[in-house]
Structures are given as C-alpha cells and as structure tokens.
Design a protein around this motif. Structure first.
Motif, PDB file in Angstrom:
ATOM      1  N   ALA A  50     -18.200  -0.706  15.523  1.00 55.51           N
ATOM      2  CA  ALA A  50     -17.293  -2.166  16.281  1.00 55.51           C
ATOM      3  C   ALA A  50     -16.502  -2.729  15.890  1.00 55.51           C
ATOM      4  CB  ALA A  50     -18.239  -2.839  17.210  1.00 55.51           C
ATOM      5  N   ASP A  51     -16.266  -3.277  14.571  1.00 52.87           N
ATOM      6  CA  ASP A  51     -15.387  -3.255  13.688  1.00 52.87           C
ATOM      7  C   ASP A  51     -14.108  -2.483  12.808  1.00 52.87           C
ATOM      8  OD1 ASP A  51     -17.069  -6.079  13.577  1.00 52.87           O
ATOM      9  OD2 ASP A  51     -16.977  -6.474  11.153  1.00 52.87           O
ATOM     10  N   LYS A  52     -14.799  -1.522  12.652  1.00 46.68           N
ATOM     11  CA  LYS A  52     -13.687  -0.608  12.841  1.00 46.68           C
ATOM     12  C   LYS A  52     -12.512  -0.388  14.240  1.00 46.68           C
ATOM     13  CE  LYS A  52     -12.952   2.823   9.062  1.00 46.68           C
ATOM     14  NZ  LYS A  52     -12.798   2.663   7.489  1.00 46.68           N
ATOM     15  N   ARG A  53     -13.257  -0.358  14.685  1.00 51.61           N
ATOM     16  CA  ARG A  53     -13.028   0.252  16.028  1.00 51.61           C
ATOM     17  C   ARG A  53     -11.655  -0.977  16.690  1.00 51.61           C
ATOM     18  NH1 ARG A  53     -16.745   1.523  21.221  1.00 51.61           N
ATOM     19  NH2 ARG A  53     -18.304  -0.295  19.615  1.00 51.61           N
ATOM     20  N   ARG A  54     -11.904  -1.616  16.981  1.00 51.84           N
ATOM     21  CA  ARG A  54     -11.428  -2.876  16.976  1.00 51.84           C
ATOM     22  C   ARG A  54     -10.417  -3.339  15.914  1.00 51.84           C
ATOM     23  NH1 ARG A  54     -10.103  -6.708  20.765  1.00 51.84           N
ATOM     24  NH2 ARG A  54      -9.505  -8.784  20.389  1.00 51.84           N
ATOM     25  N   TYR A  55     -10.267  -2.893  14.233  1.00 48.57           N
ATOM     26  CA  TYR A  55      -9.354  -2.467  13.805  1.00 48.57           C
ATOM     27  C   TYR A  55      -8.437  -1.872  13.810  1.00 48.57           C
ATOM     28  CZ  TYR A  55      -7.649  -2.567   8.564  1.00 48.57           C
ATOM     29  OH  TYR A  55      -6.666  -3.050   7.183  1.00 48.57           O
ATOM     30  N   ALA A  56      -8.643  -1.225  13.799  1.00 52.77           N
ATOM     31  CA  ALA A  56      -7.541   0.604  15.058  1.00 52.77           C
ATOM     32  C   ALA A  56      -7.134  -0.329  16.054  1.00 52.77           C
ATOM     33  CB  ALA A  56      -8.429   1.272  14.975  1.00 52.77           C
ATOM     34  N   ALA A  57      -7.581  -0.541  17.143  1.00 55.10           N
ATOM     35  CA  ALA A  57      -6.994  -1.299  18.156  1.00 55.10           C
ATOM     36  C   ALA A  57      -6.403  -1.574  17.876  1.00 55.10           C
ATOM     37  CB  ALA A  57      -7.875  -1.749  18.769  1.00 55.10           C
ATOM     38  N   LEU A  58      -5.835  -3.199  16.748  1.00 51.20           N
ATOM     39  CA  LEU A  58      -5.049  -4.389  16.895  1.00 51.20           C
ATOM     40  C   LEU A  58      -4.239  -3.337  15.911  1.00 51.20           C
ATOM     41  CD1 LEU A  58      -7.903  -7.172  15.425  1.00 51.20           C
ATOM     42  CD2 LEU A  58      -6.391  -7.513  16.965  1.00 51.20           C
ATOM     43  N   VAL A  59      -4.260  -2.719  15.058  1.00 50.18           N
ATOM     44  CA  VAL A  59      -3.343  -1.974  14.721  1.00 50.18           C
ATOM     45  C   VAL A  59      -2.217  -1.101  15.357  1.00 50.18           C
ATOM     46  CG1 VAL A  59      -2.430  -0.379  12.342  1.00 50.18           C
ATOM     47  CG2 VAL A  59      -4.442  -1.608  12.129  1.00 50.18           C
ATOM     48  N   ALA A  60      -3.352  -0.556  16.368  1.00 51.89           N
ATOM     49  CA  ALA A  60      -2.571   0.250  17.572  1.00 51.89           C
ATOM     50  C   ALA A  60      -2.151  -1.131  18.239  1.00 51.89           C
ATOM     51  CB  ALA A  60      -3.151   0.892  18.436  1.00 51.89           C
ATOM     52  N   ALA A  61      -1.815  -1.337  18.643  1.00 52.43           N
ATOM     53  CA  ALA A  61      -1.652  -2.887  19.548  1.00 52.43           C
ATOM     54  C   ALA A  61       0.207  -3.412  19.328  1.00 52.43           C
ATOM     55  CB  ALA A  61      -2.473  -3.977  20.132  1.00 52.43           C
TER      56      ALA A  61
END
Length: 748
Positions: A50-61
């Motif tokens: 979940a942390d990794k997904r959120r991390y990637a989502a923040l970078v994408a946004a």
C-alpha cells in the motif's frame, strides 16, 4: 486504511504531497533493508504494498517529485556479509503488484497497448501461486550445479551453493539441459515442517522462528551447511536466468521442461486464455490457500508467449510481462498496552504500538506501527478524519491487519471497550533520548529531534547505517558492537572506527579483555576495518546516511561527479543557489497559505521566481545547482538535503575526518556497448514498426538516454510521419535526424 492511502493525491497541495512523499520514502527504504537483508521485517507485506502504491500515485500526481523518487526503482537489498558475492548474469527483478480485479484488467490492457494488439488478438497468460519464501537462482553448466545465489539487491546476491546442495528438491546433476541453465525459484518450508522445527528448537533452547518464510531464509543463510541440511527446506522452480539456448517457445512449455529435468514445479500452474480465466484461477487458488500446507500471498500472471516477453522487456525493476495479484490482508483484535517513541538516524520520532500478543494468520505479533502523531490523533495531514475521527489511546482495544509475517498496522479502534481512564495520547515535543526540542516543520508529517550529533539515538543509528551491509559492511562490527563501542566512548563518529587500532595499539588489551572478545577476534576486527579503507565512491556517499540519499542516488552522484572532491566542490559552489531555493520553498508555502485564507488563486510561480531573484544568486552558483539537480536520479529535495548536510560545519568536519582515512575509488566509466550508448535520443511522430514505449525501452537497454524534448544536449532525433516542431528545432540546432528505418539500422 492509513492516512497515506486515503483520498486522491491530486486533492493534496504540493506541500502536503511532498511531506507525505518524504515520509513514505524513508519508511520504504527501511522496510527493504529489514526484509531483504536482515530477515527481520518491520512492516507487513500489505502495508508495504500500500505504501508503494501511494508513493507511486504521489509521483504520478506531482511530477516534480519524480527526480527524488529513489524508491520507485529499488529492488531488494544488498547481499549479506558472511557469504561470497555473486553477480547475476540476468538481474533477479521484483514483480509489480495488482490488488483488485481491475488492476489485472489494466495490466492486460497495457500489454495489448504496448504490443499494438487489439482486443480480438489472442493473448494467453500463465497463472501460478506466489510462494512466500526466499528467491534462489541455480546455475548449471553442462548439467552440473556449479552455483546457487540469493536475490540480494537484484544484481548481486549471496553465494549459498553448499547450502543449496542439501535441499532434496534441488538436483546436483541433470541430463538433457542446455549447456548453461540458470533455474530460478523459491525456497520455502511447509507448515508441518515449520511446526516440527520450532518444537525441536524449543526443546533445545534454540531460536524459535516467527513464521515459515523467516525459518526458510534463516536456514538457507547458515554459514554451516550441515545446519541447513537439518532443516526441512523445499524448492519450487518457476523461471530461469541465463540460458545458452531457449527452453521452449512458451512459458507453460518451459515450466514443463523444467519439470522433465527433475525440478519441482507448482501443480497449480495453469494456462489462461482470457482475463476471466485468470481471475477464476485466482479465486480457486485463494479458496485452497488454507489447505495447501505452505504459505502463498497471491497469484502471479505471466505472458505465455516468450517472444512477446522478449518484446515487452523490463522496466528498471520489474518485467512488463508479469504481475503479482496479491491476496487481501488479515485482521485481528487486541489490547494496546503502550506507545513507545523510537528515534531514527534522521531524528524522526516514530511511534510504535506495544500490543498484547495476538495470533494473526498463524503468527504471533506484539508490535505495530503508528506512523506519526496525526495518525494517532485520528486525522490526516490536511486535518480530515481517518477511522471516523477515532484517536488511539493506551488501553484501547484495536483492530490490526497483516499479510505475511511482519509488524501489523492499527486499522480501527473499538470505542465501546475503551477504559474510562484512557487519556488522549500526548505526542512528545522533546526528544526522549537527548531532551532536545522535537520540531515538526511546516508540511512535514514527522516530528524530528533537533539535537543532531549530540543525540545519542541519531549518532548510534547513523553509525549502524555506516557499518551496515549496503554501506561499509565491516565484518565483526554490527549493531551490538556499535552500541557497545559508543557507550564506551570508543567511537562517536564514523572516522573514529579507522583510528581504533592506532588508539588501542598492538597489544589490543582494552578490547580483548572485554566480554565476548579475545585477542584473535580483536585482531580480526582491526584487519576487517583496514580492508575497508578503500571504498567505492558510490558506497561512500550512501554510507554517510544523509537523508534521502540512498544507494541508487549514491551511484548516480558518483557517476556524474566522478570524484569526492568534485562533488564537494560542486556543493560548495551551489550553496548560494540552494539557500535561494530553500527561501523560494518557504515563500511558496507562505503564498499558498495566504491565498487560501484570502480565497484567491495562489501565484506560486511568480512568488518563487521573485524569491530566487531577491537572493541575488551568482551565475556560477546557479550553474552548479542546475548541474546538481540535472543529475540522473537527483531532484531538488535530495539536492537540498545533500547541500544542507555538507554545509553543516560539524557534520562536514566529521565527514572530512572520515575521508582522510580512506581511499575513495571513482566509478568505472560506462562501457561503450552500442552505437547509441551515452547518447540522448528523442522520438517524435508516428513509429510504424514498434510502439513508442517499445522503442524507448530498446534505446534505454542499449545505454541511450531518452528525452521528451529537443535541446542542445540532444544527439539524435528519430522522426516518424507527422513529426512537427521537434523536427524543426532539431534542424535549427544541427542535430542528427533519422527516420525509423535509419534508427533500426543504427542499433542493429
């Protein structure tokens, strides 16, 4: 869900996103080391995912975070000490993750888009259980097992050949195999074998393992192969590395070939011709999970056609042609008995829940992460409620979840069972270790000790990092010895390690007379320290423990600057620009807050430009700064952290004292392996023989840098039909322009 996982990242301000991004980055880096290197995980698989997904989502946004996103490209952790190192001929990469059925559908759609396939074109996948064990690569030459290695960091693993020979599922000789064959798979321990092992360990007064994965990893990493032989390990083969000739044309056929060569392969592996069949098989495996007799944590899908796998290739850390569909987390309730505060090497105050021991998924757990003070208070970084606004108090009955074998997360609180005496938790505003003020900067989710070098917790954690496996990896100087030597005031900073022999003299009296030390062990330690006086530049940078500067960033900085003196000179030159950008960050924050209060739109770019201009940055300082943040893998956040560390007089002096004892070796120059190695390439227009993504991946695999815009640094523009302004600009700059046929001819 945690506050990191709540809401659309695009709803955050840039300030909030950066704070959450930085907190996640530190957490992921620590989790990688704990899980892959130390076999002692600190967060659950589900929480890590979940942390990794959120991390990637923040970078994408927020694309401005990408240059500092070192954890997007991390794989595993460096190989452990005590074993020889093995460089993998073909990297052992990790897998991307899917958590919902729609994620799997997105994966299948992305494959079709990359390959230019329509929904009518046939596309088959294999589906197999994802074993929760330790990855192992077995190398056979002329049918004989010559080497076995763990994953390590994906590039370099541990040589565990003699231990692997003791596993019954691993044949020492095979007939009818390619001359060179690397078989890859998972070492695991069945539930029955694990229970029997723990019973024997208890009877002997030995170590009791928390779960089968830890038991398997610990058993395979024994320095004495006879101990490994006594442990009931098993092996499933599911893939391969280097081959002298192909095993087959398809994944399922290659797995069958491995089985015919004498390897155990998972009987639940199936060939699926549609998305519906993939999901159905996932449900079937999930239903059998409790009765399999060994741990799995999901299902792995792989494109079946190996020629398509070759076209799809790899991202930096994962194959494009495979994904792991993970199982949901498990839940349990228990009592929160205490909240402890731990201080890390960057000064972060991390709250840890001490729980009444509870069994979750067959594992007894007694600790949980509480993230930060906002999470304890029941709110996110914007002040919005999480868990329905329920705070967490000592004495509460709390719900936790986990998936795998590690520290869980507090997911909910049962207010009906809250003791009347329970008080809201008051997060400390002073460091519990040194009593220095613990400051939470605007936009930061974490409160940090301001004590720096005077804080023993920070000093000890930095020293532990310095001697860790990914850093200097000094044999005989581990966490326990660091704590002992620090308490005895023998080492207070890394440079002190390299003066131990000089200060103790040849008699070794002070050390050899200590408990646990003798003359031989003391001499061995001093010799091990001397062996580390020559260190690669990249490893030296990483070992300093500077916030945000991980192993990948260390390598990028070393390649860019070449020598330690060049990096320090560049940082000194760029300091004025760094301070200006720090002031611009503060001006941005102030403008954003003022605009929100006044109900108007923030003028961020104007405010930032004005703040930088007001600082009057000299041209040479700005040029040095631009060069620093233009380094591959380095962004403004990392650059500021690095600049601040070396501008701190005490820290700089300690680093200089350390460098005086060392021979810091520059990195090898990249080999010119192709006609485009080291060149910057831009693609524009329509490509007809491959998709844009495939062309980019091929160029990067040949050592080229692919850019999205044309500049003076561009070496080649590949222009297909419909090329527009980029082709015009390339012509103006005199840049070499090729059509698709010319590009393919150039790269062979």
């Amino acid at each position: 869900m945690t506050q990191k996982q709540d809401g659309d990242p695009k709803s955050l301000s840039a300030e909030e996103a950066k704070a959450e991004f930085l907190a996640l980055q530190e957490r992921l880096r620590a989790a990688d080391i704990a899980y892959h290197q130390e076999d002692a995980p600190v967060i659950s698989d589900a929480e890590y995912d979940a942390d990794k997904r959120r991390y990637a989502a923040l970078v994408a946004a927020f694309p401005e975070l990408e240059k500092d996103a070192t954890q997007l490209n991390s794989v595993g952790a460096p190989a452990a000490s005590g074993f020889g190192k093995v460089s993998h001929a073909v990297p052992m990469l990790s897998l991307g993750n899917a958590f919902e059925d729609e994620d799997v559908a997105d994966f299948a759609r992305s494959i079709r888009k990359y390959l230019g396939l329509s929904v009518q074109d046939p596309l088959a996948f294999t589906a197999e259980p994802k074993i929760d064990g330790l990855s192992l690569s077995l190398r056979y030459e002329d049918g004989v097992l010559v080497q076995a290695a763990t994953r390590g960091d994906g590039s370099v693993g541990e040589n565990v050949t003699e231990n692997a020979r003791t596993i019954a599922d691993i044949p020492e000789q095979i007939a009818g195999a390619p001359r060179i064959l690397e078989v890859r798979g998972e070492v695991y321990m069945s539930h029955d074998a694990f229970a029997a092992l723990n019973q024997r360990q208890q009877e002997r007064g030995g170590k009791v393992f928390a779960n089968p994965r830890n038991a398997a990893a610990g058993s395979l990493r024994q320095l004495d192969a006879e101990i490994t032989r006594s442990r009931p390990l098993q092996f499933f083969a599911y893939s391969w590395g280097e081959l002298s000739e192909p095993l087959a044309d398809a994944q399922i056929e290659a797995i069958n070939r491995l089985r015919s060569l004498g390897f155990s392969t998972n009987p639940l592996t199936r060939l699926c011709s549609s998305l519906e069949e993939m999901i159905d098989h996932y449900r079937s495996i999930e239903a059998q999970r409790a009765t399999l007799g060994y741990d799995i944590d999901g299902v792995v899908y792989k494109v079946n056609d190996l020629s398509l796998q070759g076209r799809l290739g790899f991202r930096s850390t994962t194959p494009r042609w495979a994904i792991a569909h993970k199982f949901p987390a498990e839940l349990a309730w228990t009592r929160l008995e205490a909240i402890d505060i731990q201080v890390g090497r960057t000064g972060a105050l991390s709250p840890v829940a001490r729980l009444a021991p509870v069994t979750v998924g067959g594992v007894v757990v007694s600790n949980a992460t509480l993230h930060n003070e906002d999470y304890i208070a029941g709110r996110d970084s914007k002040g919005a409620e999480i868990r329905g606004g329920k705070d967490i108090r000592v004495g509460d009955w709390v719900q936790i979840y986990r998936a795998g074998d590690v520290i869980p997360k507090v997911a909910d609180v049962d207010l009906s069972k809250r003791p009347e005496s329970a008080e809201p938790y008051s997060f400390p505003h002073v460091c519990p270790e040194c009593q220095s003020p613990a400051i939470r900067e605007e936009g930061d989710a974490v409160r940090r000790c301001s004590g720096g070098l005077i804080c023993p917790a920070q000093a000890i954690e930095k020293l532990k990092h310095f001697v860790s496996r990914g850093a200097f990896d000094i044999e005989g100087l581990g966490n326990k010895q660091v704590e002992q030597f620090y308490a005895d005031e023998w080492i207070r900073e890394p440079g002190d390690i390299f003066t131990l022999r000089e200060r103790f003299g040849s008699g070794l009296q002070q050390l050899k007379n200590r408990e646990g030390w003798g003359e031989k062990s003391a001499a061995n330690l001093f010799d091990a320290i001397d062996e580390k006086r020559t260190v690669p530049f990249a490893k030296f940078i990483f070992a300093l423990g500077i916030r945000h500067v991980g192993e990948v960033a260390g390598k990028d900085l070393a390649l860019h600057y070449g020598e330690w003196s060049a990096l320090t000179s560049a940082l000194d030159a760029a300091r004025a620009a760094a301070l200006a950008h720090r002031a611009a960050d503060e001006a941005e924050d102030a403008e954003r807050i003022a605009a929100e209060a006044e109900g108007r739109r923030a003028r961020i770019s104007e405010t930032r430009a004005a703040a930088i201009k007001a600082c009057g940055v000299p041209n040479e300082a700005q040029a040095a700064w631009d060069d620093l943040v233009g380094t591959d893998g380095v962004g403004p956040i990392l650059a500021l952290s690095l600049s601040d560390a070396l501008a701190n007089p005490e820290e700089r002096a300690a680093i200089d004292r350390l460098a005086d004892h060392l021979n810091i070796v520059p990195p090898d120059a990249p080999a010119a392996e192709s006609p485009v190695s080291g060149k910057t390439v831009v693609f524009t227009g329509t490509l007809e023989q491959m998709t844009r993504a495939e062309a980019k991946a091929r160029a990067e695999a040949l050592g080229a840098k692919v850019s999205g815009s044309v500049s003076k640094k561009t070496d080649i523009l590949v222009a297909g039909p419909g090329a527009g302004s980029k082709a015009t600009k390339a012509a103006e700059l005199g840049i070499k322009v090729l059509d698709e046929a010319g590009w393919l001819e150039l790269i062979g």
